[in-house]
Design an enzyme around this catalytic site. Structure first.
Site, PDB file in Angstrom:
ATOM      1  N   CYS A 193       0.807  -1.229   0.000  1.00  0.00           N
ATOM      2  CA  CYS A 193       0.000   0.000   0.000  1.00  0.00           C
ATOM      3  C   CYS A 193       0.836   1.274   0.000  1.00  0.00           C
ATOM      4  O   CYS A 193       1.987   1.272   0.416  1.00  0.00           O
ATOM      5  CB  CYS A 193      -0.905   0.086   1.219  1.00  0.00           C
ATOM      6  N   GLY A 218       1.220  -0.055  -5.032  1.00  0.00           N
ATOM      7  CA  GLY A 218      -0.017  -0.834  -5.132  1.00  0.00           C
ATOM      8  C   GLY A 218      -0.784  -0.459  -6.375  1.00  0.00           C
ATOM      9  O   GLY A 218      -0.986   0.732  -6.641  1.00  0.00           O
ATOM     10  N   CYS A 278      11.521  -1.807   7.716  1.00  0.00           N
ATOM     11  CA  CYS A 278      11.612  -2.900   6.734  1.00  0.00           C
ATOM     12  C   CYS A 278      12.774  -2.601   5.786  1.00  0.00           C
ATOM     13  O   CYS A 278      12.729  -1.628   5.029  1.00  0.00           O
ATOM     14  CB  CYS A 278      10.317  -2.996   5.938  1.00  0.00           C
ATOM     15  N   TYR A 320      14.083  -2.627  -2.430  1.00  0.00           N
ATOM     16  CA  TYR A 320      13.199  -2.812  -3.588  1.00  0.00           C
ATOM     17  C   TYR A 320      11.922  -1.960  -3.587  1.00  0.00           C
ATOM     18  O   TYR A 320      11.576  -1.359  -4.592  1.00  0.00           O
ATOM     19  CB  TYR A 320      12.820  -4.293  -3.696  1.00  0.00           C
ATOM     20  N   SER A 346      14.305  -2.854 -11.182  1.00  0.00           N
ATOM     21  CA  SER A 346      14.729  -2.856  -9.779  1.00  0.00           C
ATOM     22  C   SER A 346      16.173  -3.254  -9.572  1.00  0.00           C
ATOM     23  O   SER A 346      16.768  -2.912  -8.551  1.00  0.00           O
ATOM     24  CB  SER A 346      13.802  -3.760  -8.973  1.00  0.00           C
ATOM     25  N   ASP A 384      20.025  -8.650  -9.695  1.00  0.00           N
ATOM     26  CA  ASP A 384      18.589  -8.513  -9.409  1.00  0.00           C
ATOM     27  C   ASP A 384      18.437  -8.214  -7.923  1.00  0.00           C
ATOM     28  O   ASP A 384      19.347  -8.463  -7.137  1.00  0.00           O
ATOM     29  CB  ASP A 384      17.837  -9.794  -9.799  1.00  0.00           C
ATOM     30  N   ASP A 385      17.247  -7.683  -7.546  1.00  0.00           N
ATOM     31  CA  ASP A 385      17.067  -7.287  -6.141  1.00  0.00           C
ATOM     32  C   ASP A 385      16.795  -8.467  -5.226  1.00  0.00           C
ATOM     33  O   ASP A 385      17.079  -8.419  -4.039  1.00  0.00           O
ATOM     34  CB  ASP A 385      15.931  -6.260  -6.027  1.00  0.00           C
ATOM     35  N   CYS A 435       6.943 -12.988   5.550  1.00  0.00           N
ATOM     36  CA  CYS A 435       6.775 -11.668   6.167  1.00  0.00           C
ATOM     37  C   CYS A 435       5.335 -11.540   6.654  1.00  0.00           C
ATOM     38  O   CYS A 435       4.405 -11.907   5.942  1.00  0.00           O
ATOM     39  CB  CYS A 435       7.068 -10.558   5.155  1.00  0.00           C
ATOM     40  N   CYS A 495      14.401  -4.212  10.282  1.00  0.00           N
ATOM     41  CA  CYS A 495      13.833  -5.550  10.385  1.00  0.00           C
ATOM     42  C   CYS A 495      14.517  -6.390   9.306  1.00  0.00           C
ATOM     43  O   CYS A 495      14.664  -5.935   8.174  1.00  0.00           O
ATOM     44  CB  CYS A 495      12.329  -5.515  10.132  1.00  0.00           C
ATOM     45  N   CYS A 508      12.602 -11.727   7.395  1.00  0.00           N
ATOM     46  CA  CYS A 508      12.417 -12.687   6.301  1.00  0.00           C
ATOM     47  C   CYS A 508      13.735 -13.368   5.911  1.00  0.00           C
ATOM     48  O   CYS A 508      13.730 -14.363   5.207  1.00  0.00           O
ATOM     49  CB  CYS A 508      11.780 -12.000   5.096  1.00  0.00           C
TER      50      CYS A 508
HETATM   51  S1  SF4 Z   1      10.106  -9.523   7.383  1.00  0.00           S
HETATM   52 FE1  SF4 Z   1      11.307  -8.750   5.611  1.00  0.00          FE
HETATM   53  S2  SF4 Z   1       9.818  -7.836   4.180  1.00  0.00           S
HETATM   54 FE2  SF4 Z   1       8.788  -8.118   6.195  1.00  0.00          FE
HETATM   55  S3  SF4 Z   1       9.046  -6.158   7.244  1.00  0.00           S
HETATM   56 FE3  SF4 Z   1      10.761  -7.446   7.895  1.00  0.00          FE
HETATM   57  S4  SF4 Z   1      12.399  -6.973   6.395  1.00  0.00           S
HETATM   58 FE4  SF4 Z   1      10.477  -6.206   5.534  1.00  0.00          FE
END
Ligand code: SF4
Length: 479
Positions: free
Chosen positions: A15, A44, A261, A267, A308, A370-371, A407, A456, A459
């Protein structure tokens, strides 16, 4: 029919939000929101909407329009003309499968005892089921399947026994867990709020006597506004003519505990944006440089997988001294959907969108950047296309670490079983995609992409800043 985005193996953002309050009362803000949303369209493409109000008019009078598809498919001069008002919010949305309906389009407009709230949300709550049950037990009836409605309800409920809408937002935030960047329009105020970890971006801008809230600074540039600052993780900002920008930091946590994030930098974000004063472009250049330093290779040309991978490819070239060039022509005129080719469907679908530039790659050893690789569904075809066009070697470099975990915070990185890196080492992945060599950005390098700002990386590591939900809510409570 399927989205051209499905041809990409990158994860998708879910979003973009935008809000504006013009204190002068002279500006019809709908057109500005339209341009802001156009600049945020990359976040989005499935639905969009605008809601506006007149702060001098009756309290419940909100004009809104929502639709499926792109911003420029849903609004024209005439429809914008009908959205009269000096305060408003807008939204662009991408959803996971099955939830792409007009009911779930935003902004949500909620009538309640104190007037009308319009809310636009980016992120995902991890405790949506509990919060929904709490509301349902007291008689709430839901019109949508998005967690944004749960937020709106909690704000509206809290507003009944608080003295201001910002206090109600604060009360609601006591209950919300997960990722949220919110823009809320009340009859007389514009509110921005960001979850305490700051997963998703939200910035503040100013143009004349108008204040703006937007997911990314590229939307401020698009409307000729100056970038004032970002809403801090955990901060609630209230914009009103009486106080200008008023800030409540009671939900802010220690800065070292925040967790943006990192994929916004790698990306999702537009390269011409800054997030928390860190340039997305510079982050990508750095990622490419680190790849070149940590995983060097002898080659003749560095190319990016458009669009990207291009900036990280440039960074790779800068650090390695290998010339950077364009290796593909990308067809940008396909549109949002197109009819899937019948024969050799999978290969053709990629090649319709992306075609190697034979004179650029023929006879050359190529580094292709690539990303990310999520499911690995397109990398093998892209590598093969380059070989078919005459590349003698194809070395793939990825400007993020391997995805090993899903995620829960507003992107569509799927369950582990669907991730190509789950249960495989780099050599096995290399063999699947058919590259001569493969290397990913190391996890240790991630923190350096944001100049030390806490991130974060759940993932990649499985260590999430917020406990993941006990019930898998993805797909049920879309954003
Ligand atoms: S888990 Fe990965 S994609 Fe999700 S918020 Fe954390 S860093 Fe971003």
């Amino acid at each position: 029919m399927f989205s051209t985005q499905e041809l990409s193996d990158s994860p998708r953002e879910e979003c973009g939000v935008f809000g504006i309050y013009d204190f002068s009362g002279e500006e019809q803000v709908a057109l500005t929101i339209y341009y802001g949303l156009l600049a945020l369209q990359h976040r989005g493409q499935e639905s969009c909407g605008i809601a506006v109000s007149d702060t001098d008019g009756p309290k419940g009078a909100v004009r809104s329009r929502r639709g499926m598809g792109l911003v420029n498919e849903n609004f024209n001069a005439e429809s914008l003309e009908g959205l009269k008002g000096n305060i408003g919010v807008g939204h662009v949305r991408y959803s996971t499968a099955g939830q792409s309906t007009i009911e779930n389009a935003q902004p949500l407009v909620l009538n309640y005892i104190k007037g009308t709230l319009a809310l636009a949300h980016n992120g995902n709550l991890v405790n949506a089921p509990e919060l929904k049950r709490e509301l349902a037990r007291t008689g709430a009836i839901f019109q949508t399947t998005i967690d944004s409605e749960i937020i709106a309800y909690h704000v509206a409920r809290a507003r009944v026994d608080t003295t201001s809408v910002e206090e109600a937002v604060s009360r609601a935030m006591d209950k919300l867990k997960g990722a949220y960047s919110l823009v809320i329009m009340s009859p007389r105020k514009l509110i921005g709020a960001r979850d305490p970890f700051g997963f998703r971006p939200l910035c503040i801008g100013k143009r004349g006597k108008a204040y703006i809230l937007a997911s990314e600074t590229c939307a401020l540039d698009a409307i000729g506004a100056e970038y004032v600052r970002d809403v801090e993780p955990g901060e609630i900002v209230t914009i009103s003519p009486r106080f200008g920008i008023h800030s409540d930091r009671s939900h802010c946590i220690r800065s070292s505990k925040t967790a943006r994030c990192v994929f916004e930098y790698i990306y999702f974000g537009r390269p011409d944006s800054e997030i928390d004063h860190v340039s997305v472009y510079n982050s990508r250049i750095l990622a490419g440089k680190y790849l070149a330093m940590d995983s060097p290779v002898d080659a003749d040309l560095v190319i990016g997988v458009p669009e990207s991978g291009n900036i990280a490819a440039l960074g790779f070239s800068m650090a390695s001294g290998i010339p950077y060039g364009q290796g593909f022509y990308k067809n940008s005129y396909i549109g949002r959907t197109f009819i899937k080719p019948r024969q050799h469907a999978r290969e053709s679908a990629v090649q319709v969108k992306l075609n190697p530039l034979r004179p650029a790659v023929e006879g050359k050893r190529i580094v292709m950047v690539d990303d990310s690789i999520v499911r690995g569904t397109t990398s093998d075809r892209i590598v093969r296309m380059l070989r078919d066009a005459g590349a003698t070697e194809v070395h793939m470099r990825v400007s993020s670490p391997p995805f090993l975990y899903p995620c829960y915070f507003g992107t569509d990185i799927p369950d582990r079983e669907q991730l190509i890196a789950f249960g495989r080492d780099v050599e096995e992945i290399r063999s699947i995609i058919g590259a001569d060599s493969l290397a990913y950005l190391s996890i240790d390098r991630l923190a350096e992409l944001t100049g030390g700002l806490p991130i974060c990386n759940g993932c990649f590591t499985g260590r999430y800043p917020v406990q993941p939900p006990t019930e898998d809510i993805r797909g049920s409570y879309d954003k």
